[in-house]
Scaffold this motif. Sequence first.
Motif, mmCIF file in Angstrom:
data_model
loop_
_atom_site.group_PDB
_atom_site.id
_atom_site.type_symbol
_atom_site.label_atom_id
_atom_site.label_comp_id
_atom_site.label_asym_id
_atom_site.label_seq_id
_atom_site.Cartn_x
_atom_site.Cartn_y
_atom_site.Cartn_z
ATOM 1 N N VAL A 43 0.834 -1.206 0.000
ATOM 2 C CA VAL A 43 0.000 0.000 0.000
ATOM 3 C C VAL A 43 0.869 1.257 0.000
ATOM 4 C CG1 VAL A 43 -1.766 1.281 1.263
ATOM 5 C CG2 VAL A 43 -1.887 -1.206 1.127
ATOM 6 N N ALA A 44 1.984 1.229 0.713
ATOM 7 C CA ALA A 44 2.882 2.387 0.729
ATOM 8 C C ALA A 44 3.431 2.664 -0.666
ATOM 9 C CB ALA A 44 4.031 2.150 1.701
ATOM 10 N N ALA A 45 3.756 1.610 -1.391
ATOM 11 C CA ALA A 45 4.245 1.787 -2.767
ATOM 12 C C ALA A 45 3.163 2.400 -3.648
ATOM 13 C CB ALA A 45 4.685 0.438 -3.335
ATOM 14 N N LEU A 46 1.913 1.996 -3.427
ATOM 15 C CA LEU A 46 0.801 2.555 -4.190
ATOM 16 C C LEU A 46 0.602 4.029 -3.834
ATOM 17 C CD1 LEU A 46 -1.355 1.713 -6.231
ATOM 18 C CD2 LEU A 46 -2.855 1.142 -4.322
ATOM 19 N N GLN A 47 0.733 4.361 -2.554
ATOM 20 C CA GLN A 47 0.621 5.754 -2.128
ATOM 21 C C GLN A 47 1.741 6.604 -2.728
ATOM 22 O OE1 GLN A 47 0.661 5.418 2.158
ATOM 23 N NE2 GLN A 47 -1.562 5.321 2.296
ATOM 24 N N ASP A 48 2.947 6.093 -2.711
ATOM 25 C CA ASP A 48 4.082 6.828 -3.276
ATOM 26 C C ASP A 48 3.885 7.072 -4.766
ATOM 27 O OD1 ASP A 48 5.315 6.936 -0.842
ATOM 28 O OD2 ASP A 48 6.619 5.201 -1.191
ATOM 29 N N GLU A 49 3.358 6.065 -5.450
ATOM 30 C CA GLU A 49 3.105 6.220 -6.879
ATOM 31 C C GLU A 49 2.054 7.303 -7.126
ATOM 32 O OE1 GLU A 49 1.779 3.463 -10.718
ATOM 33 O OE2 GLU A 49 2.328 2.508 -8.807
ATOM 34 N N GLY A 50 1.044 7.339 -6.265
ATOM 35 C CA GLY A 50 0.029 8.383 -6.377
ATOM 36 C C GLY A 50 0.596 9.763 -6.124
ATOM 37 N N ARG A 51 1.477 9.882 -5.143
ATOM 38 C CA ARG A 51 2.106 11.178 -4.861
ATOM 39 C C ARG A 51 2.970 11.637 -6.031
ATOM 40 N NH1 ARG A 51 1.941 9.505 0.607
ATOM 41 N NH2 ARG A 51 3.728 8.130 0.328
ATOM 42 N N ARG A 52 3.711 10.695 -6.622
ATOM 43 C CA ARG A 52 4.532 11.058 -7.785
ATOM 44 C C ARG A 52 3.651 11.478 -8.961
ATOM 45 N NH1 ARG A 52 7.431 6.429 -6.137
ATOM 46 N NH2 ARG A 52 6.436 5.171 -7.774
ATOM 47 N N TYR A 53 2.518 10.818 -9.091
ATOM 48 C CA TYR A 53 1.582 11.157 -10.159
ATOM 49 C C TYR A 53 1.091 12.593 -9.990
ATOM 50 C CZ TYR A 53 -2.266 10.405 -13.488
ATOM 51 O OH TYR A 53 -3.134 10.482 -14.563
ATOM 52 N N ARG A 54 0.707 12.945 -8.775
ATOM 53 C CA ARG A 54 0.233 14.304 -8.508
ATOM 54 C C ARG A 54 1.349 15.324 -8.667
ATOM 55 N NH1 ARG A 54 -2.677 14.959 -2.913
ATOM 56 N NH2 ARG A 54 -2.875 17.066 -3.772
ATOM 57 N N ALA A 55 2.517 15.005 -8.115
ATOM 58 C CA ALA A 55 3.630 15.954 -8.163
ATOM 59 C C ALA A 55 4.101 16.217 -9.585
ATOM 60 C CB ALA A 55 4.787 15.434 -7.317
ATOM 61 N N SER A 56 3.927 15.241 -10.466
ATOM 62 C CA SER A 56 4.369 15.410 -11.853
ATOM 63 C C SER A 56 3.441 16.329 -12.642
ATOM 64 C CB SER A 56 4.431 14.046 -12.549
ATOM 65 O OG SER A 56 3.127 13.560 -12.814
ATOM 66 N N GLY A 57 2.247 16.577 -12.110
ATOM 67 C CA GLY A 57 1.273 17.384 -12.824
ATOM 68 C C GLY A 57 0.266 16.558 -13.600
ATOM 69 N N ALA A 58 0.333 15.241 -13.486
ATOM 70 C CA ALA A 58 -0.593 14.389 -14.223
ATOM 71 C C ALA A 58 -2.029 14.535 -13.716
ATOM 72 C CB ALA A 58 -0.148 12.930 -14.130
ATOM 73 N N ALA A 59 -2.182 14.905 -12.435
ATOM 74 C CA ALA A 59 -3.523 15.081 -11.870
ATOM 75 C C ALA A 59 -4.038 16.506 -12.055
ATOM 76 C CB ALA A 59 -3.517 14.715 -10.387
ATOM 77 N N THR A 60 -3.239 17.355 -12.682
ATOM 78 C CA THR A 60 -3.647 18.735 -12.948
ATOM 79 C C THR A 60 -4.181 18.824 -14.363
ATOM 80 O OG1 THR A 60 -1.954 19.609 -11.443
ATOM 81 C CG2 THR A 60 -2.907 21.135 -13.047
ATOM 82 N N ILE A 61 -5.443 19.163 -14.493
ATOM 83 C CA ILE A 61 -6.050 19.294 -15.814
ATOM 84 C C ILE A 61 -6.084 20.770 -16.205
ATOM 85 C CG2 ILE A 61 -7.385 17.178 -15.750
ATOM 86 C CD1 ILE A 61 -9.762 18.697 -14.765
ATOM 87 N N VAL A 62 -5.849 21.013 -17.474
ATOM 88 C CA VAL A 62 -5.763 22.376 -17.992
ATOM 89 C C VAL A 62 -6.831 22.543 -19.066
ATOM 90 C CG1 VAL A 62 -4.301 24.084 -19.107
ATOM 91 C CG2 VAL A 62 -3.285 22.423 -17.515
ATOM 92 N N TYR A 63 -7.737 23.466 -18.824
ATOM 93 C CA TYR A 63 -8.793 23.754 -19.796
ATOM 94 C C TYR A 63 -8.372 24.991 -20.571
ATOM 95 C CZ TYR A 63 -13.619 23.584 -21.530
ATOM 96 O OH TYR A 63 -14.745 23.448 -22.302
ATOM 97 N N VAL A 64 -8.102 24.801 -21.852
ATOM 98 C CA VAL A 64 -7.533 25.860 -22.681
ATOM 99 C C VAL A 64 -8.616 26.496 -23.540
ATOM 100 C CG1 VAL A 64 -5.803 26.445 -24.416
ATOM 101 C CG2 VAL A 64 -5.341 24.626 -22.745
ATOM 102 N N ALA A 65 -8.808 27.795 -23.350
ATOM 103 C CA ALA A 65 -9.717 28.586 -24.178
ATOM 104 C C ALA A 65 -9.147 30.001 -24.194
ATOM 105 C CB ALA A 65 -11.134 28.559 -23.626
ATOM 106 N N ASP A 66 -8.242 30.254 -25.108
ATOM 107 C CA ASP A 66 -7.491 31.515 -25.119
ATOM 108 C C ASP A 66 -8.408 32.726 -25.089
ATOM 109 O OD1 ASP A 66 -5.219 30.029 -25.224
ATOM 110 O OD2 ASP A 66 -4.851 30.305 -27.369
ATOM 111 N N GLY A 67 -8.166 33.570 -24.069
ATOM 112 C CA GLY A 67 -8.902 34.820 -23.954
ATOM 113 C C GLY A 67 -10.358 34.680 -23.592
ATOM 114 N N ARG A 68 -10.767 33.513 -23.078
ATOM 115 C CA ARG A 68 -12.193 33.321 -22.788
ATOM 116 C C ARG A 68 -12.460 32.728 -21.405
ATOM 117 N NH1 ARG A 68 -14.062 29.658 -27.572
ATOM 118 N NH2 ARG A 68 -11.864 29.070 -27.567
ATOM 119 N N ILE A 69 -11.451 32.495 -20.582
ATOM 120 C CA ILE A 69 -11.644 31.870 -19.264
ATOM 121 C C ILE A 69 -11.983 32.932 -18.224
ATOM 122 C CG2 ILE A 69 -10.525 30.612 -17.387
ATOM 123 C CD1 ILE A 69 -11.177 28.845 -19.735
ATOM 124 N N ASP A 70 -13.052 32.706 -17.514
ATOM 125 C CA ASP A 70 -13.446 33.581 -16.406
ATOM 126 C C ASP A 70 -12.678 33.154 -15.158
ATOM 127 O OD1 ASP A 70 -14.869 34.643 -14.088
ATOM 128 O OD2 ASP A 70 -16.463 35.196 -15.498
#
Length: 356
Positions: A43-70
Amino acid sequence: MRPLAILTEALLNLRSGTTKGGIFGTVLCVILVALAAVEVSTVAALQDEGRRYRASGAATIVYVADGRIDGAVCESLADVDGVRAAGAIRAAEKVTVDRLPGSRIPAFAVSPRFGGFESLGSARPGAGVLVSAEVAETLGSRVGDPLMMREGSTVVGGVYDYAADGRMPGLGYAILMPTSDDRAFDQCWLEVWPQSAAVERLLPTTVRSNTGTSDSRAPQLQQLNSTLGVRFDGAGRFDVRVTRFAPPAAAVVAAALAFIAAWRRRLEFAAARHSGVRGGDLAVQVVIETTFWAVLAGLWASGATAVIVAGAGDPAALTELAARVIVSGAAATLVGAIAAVLLAREKQLFVYFKRR
């Protein structure tokens, strides 16, 4: 037998070594530690993998709409369950820092609450600006230092890390400047953990309908870093891990061990029954003896697993998993011991005697 007599007999057996509590307790301890360690490490290995996933930016989604985001709507998504950070960003004019008068540094305007992303090292601008680690190293700046620019003075509110590990380019050498103006942004960032398609479906609400921009391209949903895959199914992998059977395995093995510990004394039990000792009294006596060495084994195992847990993953969650293994095993010893006592028949006394 009177309760005091039962207790006295049990203590005498423990003291004389008849129970062999030290041997069986040690064996049980080794078994529990081994099973708990396998469960915890998995389980610790699974947690570490999840932390690396988040830290890499894989869990960060980017919605791109140039000049139109509120920006305000984008930031409001931070209140949705599962959203760990939210903020809008757009390209800005490069800035000139007094310490580097001959160089212009790329800059981005961000919404006021932009920050807290694992992919940026959880940095926040505070009352100043966010500076990339490369810019901070070049300028020799640290958090709290003044930042003198031709465009105005501010302070370094935070320093963020942005590794070249597959993330969207542009922020590795840059300054992020919070702004409260009402201009539209180019991107809405959301860090969602655990990942949720339901949250992603809220992103179109961040697009302004009338912005005056000529860009009619459909908004695009991207990952900040896609090198580690689109999804991290941590919950699913946790549910199907092989080590989830560690607690029942500990119970079965511990019960078998306790059965062996008691069954080797079947001649003694049959003789006691022949002498008039009731089966219930005999069972209580053996339960007391077994409880003694099982509890000791549990305490030893708890100490050993505490050392293992301290150096890995989330201590609270891992401690609970280890405790399930240890408690299951220690409790199951009573079942095995009682079973052995009940199976030791008085009528088999002479058979046991011949086979001793």
